[in-house]
Design an enzyme around this catalytic site. Structure first.
Site, PDB file in Angstrom:
ATOM      1  N   HIS A  23       0.837  -1.211   0.000  1.00 22.56           N
ATOM      2  CA  HIS A  23       0.000   0.000   0.000  1.00 22.56           C
ATOM      3  C   HIS A  23       0.871   1.260   0.000  1.00 22.56           C
ATOM      4  O   HIS A  23       0.496   2.290   0.561  1.00 22.56           O
ATOM      5  CB  HIS A  23      -0.992   0.004   1.179  1.00 22.56           C
ATOM      6  CG  HIS A  23      -2.108  -0.977   0.979  1.00 22.56           C
ATOM      7  ND1 HIS A  23      -3.226  -0.686   0.248  1.00 22.56           N
ATOM      8  CD2 HIS A  23      -2.234  -2.282   1.358  1.00 22.56           C
ATOM      9  CE1 HIS A  23      -4.017  -1.759   0.216  1.00 22.56           C
ATOM     10  NE2 HIS A  23      -3.432  -2.745   0.874  1.00 22.56           N
ATOM     11  N   SER A 113      -1.703 -11.260  -8.236  1.00 25.88           N
ATOM     12  CA  SER A 113      -1.697 -10.434  -9.446  1.00 25.88           C
ATOM     13  C   SER A 113      -2.093 -11.191 -10.696  1.00 25.88           C
ATOM     14  O   SER A 113      -1.436 -11.096 -11.738  1.00 25.88           O
ATOM     15  CB  SER A 113      -0.332  -9.769  -9.648  1.00 25.88           C
ATOM     16  OG  SER A 113      -0.155  -8.804  -8.680  1.00 25.88           O
ATOM     17  N   SER A 114      -3.193 -11.929 -10.603  1.00 20.69           N
ATOM     18  CA  SER A 114      -3.717 -12.576 -11.801  1.00 20.69           C
ATOM     19  C   SER A 114      -4.071 -11.520 -12.850  1.00 20.69           C
ATOM     20  O   SER A 114      -3.856 -11.735 -14.051  1.00 20.69           O
ATOM     21  CB  SER A 114      -4.950 -13.419 -11.460  1.00 20.69           C
ATOM     22  OG  SER A 114      -5.890 -12.665 -10.721  1.00 20.69           O
ATOM     23  N   SER A 115      -4.577 -10.374 -12.440  1.00 17.61           N
ATOM     24  CA  SER A 115      -4.960  -9.345 -13.423  1.00 17.61           C
ATOM     25  C   SER A 115      -3.739  -8.772 -14.123  1.00 17.61           C
ATOM     26  O   SER A 115      -3.733  -8.619 -15.350  1.00 17.61           O
ATOM     27  CB  SER A 115      -5.705  -8.182 -12.784  1.00 17.61           C
ATOM     28  OG  SER A 115      -6.422  -8.560 -11.686  1.00 17.61           O
ATOM     29  N   ASP A 162       2.173  -4.245  -9.339  1.00 14.46           N
ATOM     30  CA  ASP A 162       1.964  -5.587  -9.887  1.00 14.46           C
ATOM     31  C   ASP A 162       2.473  -5.691 -11.320  1.00 14.46           C
ATOM     32  O   ASP A 162       3.154  -6.651 -11.697  1.00 14.46           O
ATOM     33  CB  ASP A 162       0.469  -5.939  -9.861  1.00 14.46           C
ATOM     34  CG  ASP A 162      -0.162  -5.705  -8.499  1.00 14.46           C
ATOM     35  OD1 ASP A 162       0.571  -5.772  -7.503  1.00 14.46           O
ATOM     36  OD2 ASP A 162      -1.373  -5.454  -8.448  1.00 14.46           O
TER      37      ASP A 162
HETATM   38  C1  GLA Z   1      -2.942  -4.495  -4.915  1.00 14.82           C
HETATM   39  C2  GLA Z   1      -2.748  -3.428  -5.979  1.00 14.82           C
HETATM   40  C3  GLA Z   1      -1.326  -2.870  -5.942  1.00 14.82           C
HETATM   41  C4  GLA Z   1      -0.904  -2.455  -4.537  1.00 14.82           C
HETATM   42  C5  GLA Z   1      -1.227  -3.562  -3.551  1.00 14.82           C
HETATM   43  C6  GLA Z   1      -0.978  -3.143  -2.128  1.00 14.82           C
HETATM   44  O1  GLA Z   1      -2.180  -5.623  -5.216  1.00 14.82           O
HETATM   45  O2  GLA Z   1      -2.993  -3.983  -7.240  1.00 14.82           O
HETATM   46  O3  GLA Z   1      -1.200  -1.808  -6.842  1.00 14.82           O
HETATM   47  O4  GLA Z   1      -1.514  -1.245  -4.178  1.00 14.82           O
HETATM   48  O5  GLA Z   1      -2.584  -3.977  -3.644  1.00 14.82           O
HETATM   49  O6  GLA Z   1       0.373  -2.936  -1.926  1.00 14.82           O
END
Ligand code: GLA
Length: 376
Positions: A23, A113-115, A162
Protein backbone atom coordinates in the site's frame (compact mmCIF):
# COMPACT_ATOMS: atom_id res chain seq x y z
CA UNK A 1 -8.69 -16.58 -45.29
CA UNK A 2 -8.82 -18.69 -42.11
CA UNK A 3 -7.75 -17.11 -38.80
CA UNK A 4 -5.08 -19.77 -38.26
CA UNK A 5 -3.16 -18.55 -41.34
CA UNK A 6 -2.69 -15.13 -39.76
CA UNK A 7 0.24 -14.18 -37.48
CA UNK A 8 0.22 -15.63 -33.97
CA UNK A 9 2.27 -14.72 -30.88
CA UNK A 10 2.28 -16.51 -27.53
CA UNK A 11 3.53 -14.61 -24.47
CA UNK A 12 3.99 -15.52 -20.84
CA UNK A 13 3.65 -13.19 -17.85
CA UNK A 14 4.17 -14.14 -14.21
CA UNK A 15 2.18 -13.30 -11.12
CA UNK A 16 4.02 -11.63 -8.26
CA UNK A 17 4.60 -11.70 -4.58
CA UNK A 18 5.30 -8.40 -2.91
CA UNK A 19 8.16 -9.17 -0.52
CA UNK A 20 7.60 -5.88 1.31
CA UNK A 21 6.30 -2.37 0.62
CA UNK A 22 2.52 -2.75 0.77
CA UNK A 23 0.00 0.00 0.00
CA UNK A 24 2.91 2.28 -0.75
CA UNK A 25 2.78 2.30 -4.58
CA UNK A 26 -0.19 4.68 -4.86
CA UNK A 27 1.30 6.75 -2.03
CA UNK A 28 4.47 7.64 -3.97
CA UNK A 29 6.48 5.15 -1.93
CA UNK A 30 8.66 2.08 -2.25
CA UNK A 31 7.93 -1.58 -3.02
CA UNK A 32 10.02 -4.72 -3.38
CA UNK A 33 8.07 -7.37 -5.32
CA UNK A 34 9.34 -10.38 -7.23
CA UNK A 35 7.88 -12.46 -10.07
CA UNK A 36 6.78 -16.01 -9.21
CA UNK A 37 6.57 -19.20 -11.30
CA UNK A 38 2.74 -19.08 -11.40
CA UNK A 39 1.90 -17.36 -14.66
CA UNK A 40 -0.53 -16.54 -17.44
CA UNK A 41 0.06 -17.47 -21.07
CA UNK A 42 -1.76 -15.61 -23.84
CA UNK A 43 -1.84 -16.59 -27.50
CA UNK A 44 -2.91 -13.75 -29.78
CA UNK A 45 -3.80 -14.29 -33.43
CA UNK A 46 -4.74 -11.57 -35.89
CA UNK A 47 -8.13 -11.98 -37.61
CA UNK A 48 -9.60 -10.54 -40.77
CA UNK A 49 -13.28 -10.23 -39.82
CA UNK A 50 -13.25 -7.38 -37.26
CA UNK A 51 -14.12 -9.75 -34.40
CA UNK A 52 -12.56 -9.74 -30.92
CA UNK A 53 -12.79 -13.18 -29.37
CA UNK A 54 -11.33 -13.97 -25.95
CA UNK A 55 -11.28 -17.44 -24.39
CA UNK A 56 -9.82 -18.58 -21.09
CA UNK A 57 -9.37 -21.81 -19.18
CA UNK A 58 -10.66 -20.02 -16.07
CA UNK A 59 -13.66 -18.02 -17.33
CA UNK A 60 -16.47 -17.79 -19.88
CA UNK A 61 -15.52 -16.83 -23.46
CA UNK A 62 -16.33 -13.36 -24.76
CA UNK A 63 -17.01 -12.55 -28.41
CA UNK A 64 -17.86 -9.17 -29.93
CA UNK A 65 -16.45 -6.65 -32.35
CA UNK A 66 -13.06 -4.99 -32.05
CA UNK A 67 -14.94 -1.66 -32.23
CA UNK A 68 -16.51 -2.58 -28.89
CA UNK A 69 -13.14 -1.77 -27.32
CA UNK A 70 -13.52 1.91 -28.20
CA UNK A 71 -17.20 2.07 -27.25
CA UNK A 72 -16.38 0.26 -23.97
CA UNK A 73 -18.87 -2.52 -24.60
CA UNK A 74 -16.46 -5.31 -23.61
CA UNK A 75 -17.53 -6.94 -20.35
CA UNK A 76 -16.23 -9.26 -17.62
CA UNK A 77 -12.68 -10.53 -17.68
CA UNK A 78 -12.37 -9.59 -21.38
CA UNK A 79 -12.41 -5.93 -20.33
CA UNK A 80 -8.80 -6.45 -19.14
CA UNK A 81 -7.94 -7.56 -22.69
CA UNK A 82 -9.82 -4.61 -24.15
CA UNK A 83 -8.16 -2.25 -21.67
CA UNK A 84 -4.70 -3.28 -22.84
CA UNK A 85 -5.67 -2.91 -26.52
CA UNK A 86 -7.01 0.56 -25.64
CA UNK A 87 -4.01 1.62 -23.51
CA UNK A 88 -1.52 0.56 -26.19
CA UNK A 89 -3.47 2.51 -28.86
CA UNK A 90 -3.83 -0.73 -30.79
CA UNK A 91 -7.48 -0.45 -31.90
CA UNK A 92 -6.61 1.00 -35.32
CA UNK A 93 -3.65 -1.31 -36.10
CA UNK A 94 -5.79 -4.32 -35.11
CA UNK A 95 -8.79 -3.28 -37.22
CA UNK A 96 -8.96 -6.79 -38.73
CA UNK A 97 -9.77 -8.26 -35.33
CA UNK A 98 -8.04 -10.34 -32.70
CA UNK A 99 -8.29 -13.80 -31.25
CA UNK A 100 -7.06 -14.17 -27.65
CA UNK A 101 -6.60 -17.50 -25.87
CA UNK A 102 -5.56 -17.41 -22.23
CA UNK A 103 -4.45 -20.11 -19.82
CA UNK A 104 -3.27 -19.41 -16.29
CA UNK A 105 -1.94 -21.13 -13.19
CA UNK A 106 -2.58 -18.04 -11.02
CA UNK A 107 -5.66 -18.27 -8.80
CA UNK A 108 -8.11 -15.50 -9.80
CA UNK A 109 -8.39 -12.61 -7.36
CA UNK A 110 -6.11 -14.37 -4.90
CA UNK A 111 -3.60 -11.57 -4.32
CA UNK A 112 -0.91 -12.94 -6.68
CA UNK A 113 -1.70 -10.43 -9.45
CA UNK A 114 -3.72 -12.58 -11.80
CA UNK A 115 -4.96 -9.34 -13.42
CA UNK A 116 -1.50 -7.87 -13.98
CA UNK A 117 -0.26 -11.17 -15.43
CA UNK A 118 -3.24 -11.23 -17.81
CA UNK A 119 -2.61 -7.62 -18.85
CA UNK A 120 1.15 -8.08 -19.29
CA UNK A 121 0.83 -11.33 -21.27
CA UNK A 122 -1.63 -9.65 -23.63
CA UNK A 123 0.48 -6.49 -23.88
CA UNK A 124 3.77 -8.15 -24.66
CA UNK A 125 2.15 -10.46 -27.23
CA UNK A 126 0.36 -7.51 -28.79
CA UNK A 127 3.56 -5.47 -29.08
CA UNK A 128 5.25 -8.44 -30.77
CA UNK A 129 2.31 -8.87 -33.16
CA UNK A 130 2.66 -5.18 -34.04
CA UNK A 131 6.40 -5.59 -34.63
CA UNK A 132 7.77 -4.09 -31.39
CA UNK A 133 10.50 -5.64 -29.22
CA UNK A 134 10.60 -3.57 -26.04
CA UNK A 135 13.91 -2.78 -24.29
CA UNK A 136 14.06 -2.12 -20.51
CA UNK A 137 12.40 1.31 -20.87
CA UNK A 138 9.84 -0.22 -23.20
CA UNK A 139 9.00 -2.80 -20.53
CA UNK A 140 8.33 -0.07 -17.98
CA UNK A 141 6.19 1.73 -20.57
CA UNK A 142 4.17 -1.46 -21.16
CA UNK A 143 3.75 -1.90 -17.39
CA UNK A 144 2.39 1.66 -17.19
CA UNK A 145 0.00 0.97 -20.10
CA UNK A 146 -1.23 -2.13 -18.25
CA UNK A 147 -1.75 -0.10 -15.08
CA UNK A 148 -3.78 2.42 -17.08
CA UNK A 149 -5.81 -0.45 -18.57
CA UNK A 150 -6.68 -1.64 -15.08
CA UNK A 151 -7.27 1.79 -13.55
CA UNK A 152 -8.76 3.85 -16.37
CA UNK A 153 -10.48 1.16 -18.44
CA UNK A 154 -11.49 -1.64 -16.06
CA UNK A 155 -11.93 0.74 -13.13
CA UNK A 156 -9.82 -0.97 -10.45
CA UNK A 157 -7.86 1.80 -8.70
CA UNK A 158 -4.60 -0.15 -8.32
CA UNK A 159 -1.18 1.38 -8.00
CA UNK A 160 1.34 -0.09 -10.46
CA UNK A 161 3.53 -2.44 -8.41
CA UNK A 162 1.96 -5.59 -9.89
CA UNK A 163 2.50 -4.73 -13.54
CA UNK A 164 6.12 -3.62 -12.98
CA UNK A 165 6.88 -6.85 -11.10
CA UNK A 166 5.45 -8.96 -13.92
CA UNK A 167 7.28 -7.02 -16.64
CA UNK A 168 10.66 -6.53 -14.92
CA UNK A 169 10.99 -9.62 -12.70
CA UNK A 170 14.13 -11.74 -13.02
CA UNK A 171 15.32 -15.05 -11.55
CA UNK A 172 16.81 -14.69 -8.07
CA UNK A 173 16.00 -10.98 -7.99
CA UNK A 174 13.40 -8.69 -6.49
CA UNK A 175 12.44 -5.42 -8.19
CA UNK A 176 12.98 -2.34 -6.05
CA UNK A 177 10.50 0.29 -7.19
CA UNK A 178 10.41 3.89 -6.03
CA UNK A 179 7.14 5.61 -7.00
CA UNK A 180 8.26 9.09 -5.89
CA UNK A 181 7.53 10.13 -9.48
CA UNK A 182 4.43 7.96 -9.98
CA UNK A 183 4.31 8.13 -13.79
CA UNK A 184 7.98 7.20 -14.24
CA UNK A 185 8.89 5.06 -11.24
CA UNK A 186 12.57 4.27 -10.68
CA UNK A 187 13.31 0.54 -10.77
CA UNK A 188 16.38 -1.50 -9.76
CA UNK A 189 16.90 -5.25 -9.63
CA UNK A 190 18.03 -6.41 -6.18
CA UNK A 191 19.65 -9.86 -5.80
CA UNK A 192 17.49 -12.22 -3.72
CA UNK A 193 19.50 -15.48 -3.79
CA UNK A 194 17.30 -17.44 -1.39
CA UNK A 195 18.38 -20.85 -2.73
CA UNK A 196 22.03 -20.16 -1.90
CA UNK A 197 21.10 -20.41 1.79
CA UNK A 198 18.47 -23.13 1.37
CA UNK A 199 15.62 -20.65 1.79
CA UNK A 200 12.35 -20.24 -0.07
CA UNK A 201 9.14 -18.27 0.20
CA UNK A 202 6.06 -20.27 1.13
CA UNK A 203 2.99 -18.62 -0.39
CA UNK A 204 -0.29 -19.56 1.27
CA UNK A 205 -3.50 -18.74 -0.55
CA UNK A 206 -6.01 -18.37 2.26
CA UNK A 207 -8.96 -18.82 -0.11
CA UNK A 208 -10.57 -15.67 1.34
CA UNK A 209 -11.25 -13.31 -1.56
CA UNK A 210 -11.21 -9.57 -1.93
CA UNK A 211 -12.63 -7.35 -4.70
CA UNK A 212 -10.75 -4.26 -5.78
CA UNK A 213 -13.18 -2.85 -8.34
CA UNK A 214 -16.15 -1.66 -6.28
CA UNK A 215 -16.03 2.00 -5.34
CA UNK A 216 -16.76 1.15 -1.74
CA UNK A 217 -14.10 -1.54 -1.50
CA UNK A 218 -11.72 -1.37 1.42
CA UNK A 219 -8.89 -0.75 -1.04
CA UNK A 220 -10.55 2.33 -2.54
CA UNK A 221 -11.35 3.58 0.97
CA UNK A 222 -7.71 3.21 2.02
CA UNK A 223 -6.63 5.23 -1.01
CA UNK A 224 -9.12 7.95 -0.14
CA UNK A 225 -7.95 8.03 3.49
CA UNK A 226 -4.32 8.32 2.37
CA UNK A 227 -5.17 11.15 -0.03
CA UNK A 228 -7.05 12.94 2.75
CA UNK A 229 -4.13 12.52 5.16
CA UNK A 230 -1.68 13.84 2.53
CA UNK A 231 -3.95 16.85 1.93
CA UNK A 232 -4.06 17.55 5.68
CA UNK A 233 -0.27 17.56 5.79
CA UNK A 234 0.04 19.56 2.57
CA UNK A 235 2.24 16.96 0.88
CA UNK A 236 1.71 15.66 -2.69
CA UNK A 237 1.86 12.02 -1.56
CA UNK A 238 1.85 10.42 1.86
CA UNK A 239 5.36 9.10 1.30
CA UNK A 240 6.63 12.68 1.55
CA UNK A 241 5.41 12.79 5.16
CA UNK A 242 7.90 12.32 7.99
CA UNK A 243 7.43 10.38 11.20
CA UNK A 244 7.52 13.69 13.09
CA UNK A 245 4.41 14.82 11.17
CA UNK A 246 2.27 12.13 12.79
CA UNK A 247 1.60 14.19 15.90
CA UNK A 248 -0.01 16.93 13.82
CA UNK A 249 -2.66 14.63 12.29
CA UNK A 250 -5.78 15.00 14.42
CA UNK A 251 -7.82 12.20 12.85
CA UNK A 252 -6.70 8.94 14.49
CA UNK A 253 -7.52 6.85 11.39
CA UNK A 254 -5.52 9.14 9.11
CA UNK A 255 -2.69 9.10 11.65
CA UNK A 256 -2.57 5.29 11.62
CA UNK A 257 -2.66 5.13 7.80
CA UNK A 258 0.20 7.65 7.62
CA UNK A 259 2.23 5.76 10.22
CA UNK A 260 1.93 2.59 8.13
CA UNK A 261 3.06 4.29 4.93
CA UNK A 262 5.99 6.11 6.57
CA UNK A 263 7.24 3.06 8.48
CA UNK A 264 6.65 0.68 5.54
CA UNK A 265 8.80 2.84 3.24
CA UNK A 266 11.54 2.75 5.88
CA UNK A 267 11.20 -1.04 6.09
CA UNK A 268 11.67 -1.36 2.32
CA UNK A 269 14.89 0.66 2.51
CA UNK A 270 16.05 -1.46 5.43
CA UNK A 271 15.17 -4.65 3.55
CA UNK A 272 17.23 -3.59 0.54
CA UNK A 273 20.15 -2.99 2.93
CA UNK A 274 19.62 -6.36 4.64
CA UNK A 275 19.61 -8.12 1.26
CA UNK A 276 22.97 -6.53 0.36
CA UNK A 277 24.53 -8.57 3.18
CA UNK A 278 22.05 -11.47 2.98
CA UNK A 279 20.92 -10.87 6.54
CA UNK A 280 17.97 -13.28 6.42
CA UNK A 281 17.18 -12.89 10.11
CA UNK A 282 16.73 -9.15 9.60
CA UNK A 283 14.63 -9.78 6.49
CA UNK A 284 12.35 -12.09 8.47
CA UNK A 285 11.89 -9.53 11.26
CA UNK A 286 11.04 -6.82 8.72
CA UNK A 287 8.44 -9.04 7.02
CA UNK A 288 6.72 -9.69 10.34
CA UNK A 289 6.86 -6.01 11.33
CA UNK A 290 5.24 -5.16 7.98
CA UNK A 291 2.40 -7.55 8.73
CA UNK A 292 1.82 -6.00 12.14
CA UNK A 293 1.67 -2.55 10.59
CA UNK A 294 -0.79 -3.68 7.90
CA UNK A 295 -2.91 -5.39 10.56
CA UNK A 296 -2.91 -2.68 13.22
CA UNK A 297 -2.30 0.63 11.41
CA UNK A 298 -3.51 0.10 7.85
CA UNK A 299 -6.22 -2.41 8.91
CA UNK A 300 -6.25 -4.45 5.70
CA UNK A 301 -5.57 -7.86 7.21
CA UNK A 302 -8.27 -10.35 8.18
CA UNK A 303 -8.57 -13.41 10.42
CA UNK A 304 -7.50 -15.86 7.69
CA UNK A 305 -4.31 -13.86 6.99
CA UNK A 306 -3.47 -13.35 10.67
CA UNK A 307 -3.93 -17.03 11.51
CA UNK A 308 -1.70 -18.13 8.60
CA UNK A 309 1.03 -15.65 9.62
CA UNK A 310 0.88 -16.64 13.29
CA UNK A 311 0.92 -20.37 12.53
CA UNK A 312 3.89 -19.95 10.15
CA UNK A 313 5.88 -18.04 12.78
CA UNK A 314 5.03 -20.57 15.51
CA UNK A 315 6.24 -23.36 13.20
CA UNK A 316 9.64 -21.72 12.71
CA UNK A 317 9.29 -19.39 9.72
CA UNK A 318 11.93 -16.58 9.80
CA UNK A 319 9.22 -14.04 9.12
CA UNK A 320 5.75 -13.89 7.62
CA UNK A 321 3.24 -11.36 6.37
CA UNK A 322 0.20 -10.84 4.24
CA UNK A 323 1.06 -9.87 0.66
CA UNK A 324 -0.95 -7.84 -1.84
CA UNK A 325 -3.95 -5.64 -1.18
CA UNK A 326 -5.28 -7.64 1.77
CA UNK A 327 -8.88 -8.37 2.84
CA UNK A 328 -8.08 -12.01 1.99
CA UNK A 329 -5.64 -13.35 -0.57
CA UNK A 330 -2.19 -14.67 0.31
CA UNK A 331 0.47 -14.69 2.97
CA UNK A 332 4.19 -15.27 2.48
CA UNK A 333 6.59 -16.92 4.93
CA UNK A 334 10.38 -16.94 4.72
CA UNK A 335 11.28 -20.58 5.41
CA UNK A 336 14.16 -23.00 5.16
CA UNK A 337 13.15 -25.33 2.34
CA UNK A 338 13.53 -28.29 4.72
CA UNK A 339 11.03 -26.75 7.13
CA UNK A 340 8.44 -25.82 4.53
CA UNK A 341 6.37 -28.96 5.07
CA UNK A 342 6.18 -28.34 8.80
CA UNK A 343 5.11 -24.72 8.28
CA UNK A 344 2.54 -25.78 5.71
CA UNK A 345 1.16 -28.44 8.07
CA UNK A 346 0.96 -25.97 10.96
CA UNK A 347 -1.09 -23.55 8.84
CA UNK A 348 -3.38 -26.39 7.69
CA UNK A 349 -3.92 -27.48 11.30
CA UNK A 350 -4.75 -23.92 12.36
CA UNK A 351 -7.25 -23.62 9.50
CA UNK A 352 -8.92 -26.90 10.45
CA UNK A 353 -9.15 -25.62 14.02
CA UNK A 354 -10.89 -22.45 12.77
CA UNK A 355 -13.30 -24.44 10.62
CA UNK A 356 -11.99 -22.93 7.35
CA UNK A 357 -11.37 -24.80 4.09
CA UNK A 358 -7.78 -25.97 3.61
CA UNK A 359 -5.56 -23.23 2.13
CA UNK A 360 -3.35 -23.83 -0.93
CA UNK A 361 0.42 -23.53 -0.68
CA UNK A 362 3.13 -22.79 -3.25
CA UNK A 363 6.85 -22.86 -2.48
CA UNK A 364 8.35 -20.22 -4.76
CA UNK A 365 11.61 -18.56 -5.79
CA UNK A 366 12.00 -15.21 -7.57
CA UNK A 367 11.40 -15.97 -11.26
CA UNK A 368 11.68 -14.47 -14.73
CA UNK A 369 9.43 -11.69 -16.04
CA UNK A 370 7.09 -11.47 -19.03
CA UNK A 371 8.35 -12.62 -22.40
CA UNK A 372 7.34 -13.86 -25.83
CA UNK A 373 7.58 -17.65 -25.95
CA UNK A 374 6.48 -18.49 -29.50
CA UNK A 375 5.51 -16.80 -32.74
CA UNK A 376 4.48 -17.96 -36.18
C1 GLA B 1 -2.94 -4.50 -4.92
C2 GLA B 1 -2.75 -3.43 -5.98
C3 GLA B 1 -1.33 -2.87 -5.94
C4 GLA B 1 -0.90 -2.45 -4.54
C5 GLA B 1 -1.23 -3.56 -3.55
C6 GLA B 1 -0.98 -3.14 -2.13
O1 GLA B 1 -2.18 -5.62 -5.22
O2 GLA B 1 -2.99 -3.98 -7.24
O3 GLA B 1 -1.20 -1.81 -6.84
O4 GLA B 1 -1.51 -1.25 -4.18
O5 GLA B 1 -2.58 -3.98 -3.64
O6 GLA B 1 0.37 -2.94 -1.93
Amino acid sequence: MSATALPTVTAFAPGRVNLIGEHTDYNGGQCLPFAIPLATTATLTLRDDGILRATSDQAEPWTGRLDDVTSRQVTGWASYVAGVVWALDAVAPLAGGLDVQVTSTIPLGGGLSSSAALECSIAIALEALLGQTPDADGRSRIAEACRRAETEYVGAPTGGVDQLASMLGAEEHAVHIDFDDPRTPATTLVPLPLTADGLAILVTDTGARHALVEDDSGYARRRAECDAAAATLGVPTLSRAAFADLASIADPVHRRRTRHVVTENARVVETVDALKVQDWGRLGALLTASHESLRDDFEVSCAELDVAVEAALQAGARGARMTGGGFGGCTIALVHAGEADAVRAAIDTAYRGSGWPAPRHHLVQPSAGARVVARS
